[in-house]
Scaffold this active site. Sequence first.
Site, short mmCIF file in Angstrom:
data_model
loop_
_atom_site.label_atom_id
_atom_site.label_comp_id
_atom_site.label_asym_id
_atom_site.label_seq_id
_atom_site.Cartn_x
_atom_site.Cartn_y
_atom_site.Cartn_z
N GLU A 38 0.79 -1.27 -0.16
CA GLU A 38 0.11 -0.03 0.05
C GLU A 38 0.95 1.32 -0.02
O GLU A 38 0.66 2.16 1.06
CB GLU A 38 -0.82 0.17 1.19
CG GLU A 38 -2.08 -1.14 1.19
CD GLU A 38 -3.12 -0.81 2.36
OE1 GLU A 38 -3.13 0.19 2.92
OE2 GLU A 38 -3.62 -1.67 2.36
N GLU B 221 -5.04 -8.63 1.30
CA GLU B 221 -5.46 -8.33 2.50
C GLU B 221 -7.15 -7.99 2.39
O GLU B 221 -7.49 -7.53 1.37
CB GLU B 221 -5.15 -7.01 3.16
CG GLU B 221 -3.73 -7.19 3.69
CD GLU B 221 -3.31 -5.59 4.36
OE1 GLU B 221 -4.00 -4.80 4.80
OE2 GLU B 221 -2.09 -5.42 4.18
C1 FCB Z 1 -4.19 -1.81 5.85
C2 FCB Z 1 -2.67 -2.20 6.41
C3 FCB Z 1 -2.60 -3.15 7.16
C4 FCB Z 1 -3.72 -3.26 8.36
C5 FCB Z 1 -4.94 -3.07 7.75
C6 FCB Z 1 -6.20 -3.10 8.69
O1 FCB Z 1 -4.24 -0.73 5.10
O2 FCB Z 1 -1.97 -2.71 5.08
O3 FCB Z 1 -1.40 -3.22 7.72
O4 FCB Z 1 -3.59 -1.93 9.12
O5 FCB Z 1 -5.09 -2.07 6.82
#
Ligand code: FCB
Length: 475
Positions: free
Chosen positions: A207, A388
Amino acid sequence: MRRRNLLTLAAAGTVAGCAKPGAGTAENLAPDAPDPAGSSSPAGPAFPEGFGWGAATSAYQIEGAANEDGRGPSVWDVFCHEPGRIRNGDTGDVAADHYHRYVSDLDLMQDLGLTSYRFSVSWSRVLPTGRGAVNAKGMDFYQRLVDGLHERGIAPVVTLFHWDTPQALQELGGWENRDCAKWFADYAHTMFTALGDRVPTWLTLNEPKTVVDVGYTAGTHAPGKRDRNLANVVGHHLLLGHGLAVQALRGTTGKSRIGAALSLSPAYPADDSAAAAHQTAIADGEENRRWLDPVLRGHYPQDWLDTQPADAPVRAAIKDGDLAVIGTQSDVLGVNYYGTTHVTSTGGRIMVHPTSQATWQEIDPNGLYDLLTRIKRDYGDIPLSITENGMATTNPLRDEDRIAFLRDHLAAAHRSIQAGVKLESYHLWSLMDNFEWAEGYTQRWGIVNVDFASQRRTHKSSADWYKTVIARNAV
Ligand code: FCB
């Protein structure tokens, strides 16, 4: 605290596992799924054979052992120790103590049936000042972790940068300094050499957008700067680091694959007006195409560049040849998906769907389907991994809300596979409760509860549910 509060500014125009290749095609979807767990609820359609069932974590959020075995500080160590930065003054000094408990954590993963595990390497644990001599004890930790995964039949997916820039490099300007891209590629090369083919999938950056928006514009993440011009320069240097790291892997003889993990959020107009449609296109540029286009097409989107004033420093930061490096062919794209974005006619953001304990999150499972099919449509058939996806909830153990979230998102992912998307794996965020950045330990994202006083791990309802899903290969 709104983690991503700056997005409103950006949209308003204020700112100028991937486990097994071959999995995830519509053709190899099995028609129905057995029910090994003997659950009474019928299983839905099966995922492709070999689909990677994973969970994700990151180094600073779980490891702890901040000052042990020669680890150097990162920007997050420094930031957390500045008064007022983190809720309740929390730090990642101990976090979930994973550095010491990794063996039992590996057993926990095996018990869940995970076939893929995404974690990140702490750059300053292996290179305490970001460059130079390797800290053997730090590297040894990752060797043991990767070996332990293989012993349990779990494929490692390793992120090289999950926001924890070594402090020694920050003192030289960090990602504001173009040289940081080179330092990152050298570190990446060190990791490729040490772990080689034992890591089937590498992820360069996690990210970059969040570093730009939250670390350098809102200033609520490390390194806590509030300068949009600088932020965009940092964004370019991060992308350059990604490209150089991809090239560094190509320079080895290994067979591992590599790509970036991008946070992506489909943007929709909040009403039918032409103005809302126009603002949505701008928001899509900022949220998505500004990252996808350089990595997958080797250029910035013209409409995004047009939002940058003539004297914006990012224009000078983009040197001849950079985009060719950034666009060096990736093997895989990691998708971090937390929700959608709705854009008003004046470029503001409104929530159309429910949120979670993390109030920046707009929960919209269909957005995941739209996103995955859009990537296929606009960027072709690059293998995708959901790196994620998850939600924060205050329910400590009986997290039925999280189960509903995961079920709906997995159903959307499955529909995208049926639509021909080459989705290979899914990593929920997160394996266990951890240090959630500026929110400290107040936001719980894990399917495994961590009692941070005793470090005891306890399955939440969602962990038992996910175990059944994995065993069935179906939701
Ligand atoms: C994402 C991050 C991860 C965590 C989640 C909730 O943006 O990559 O580390 O904080 O959010």
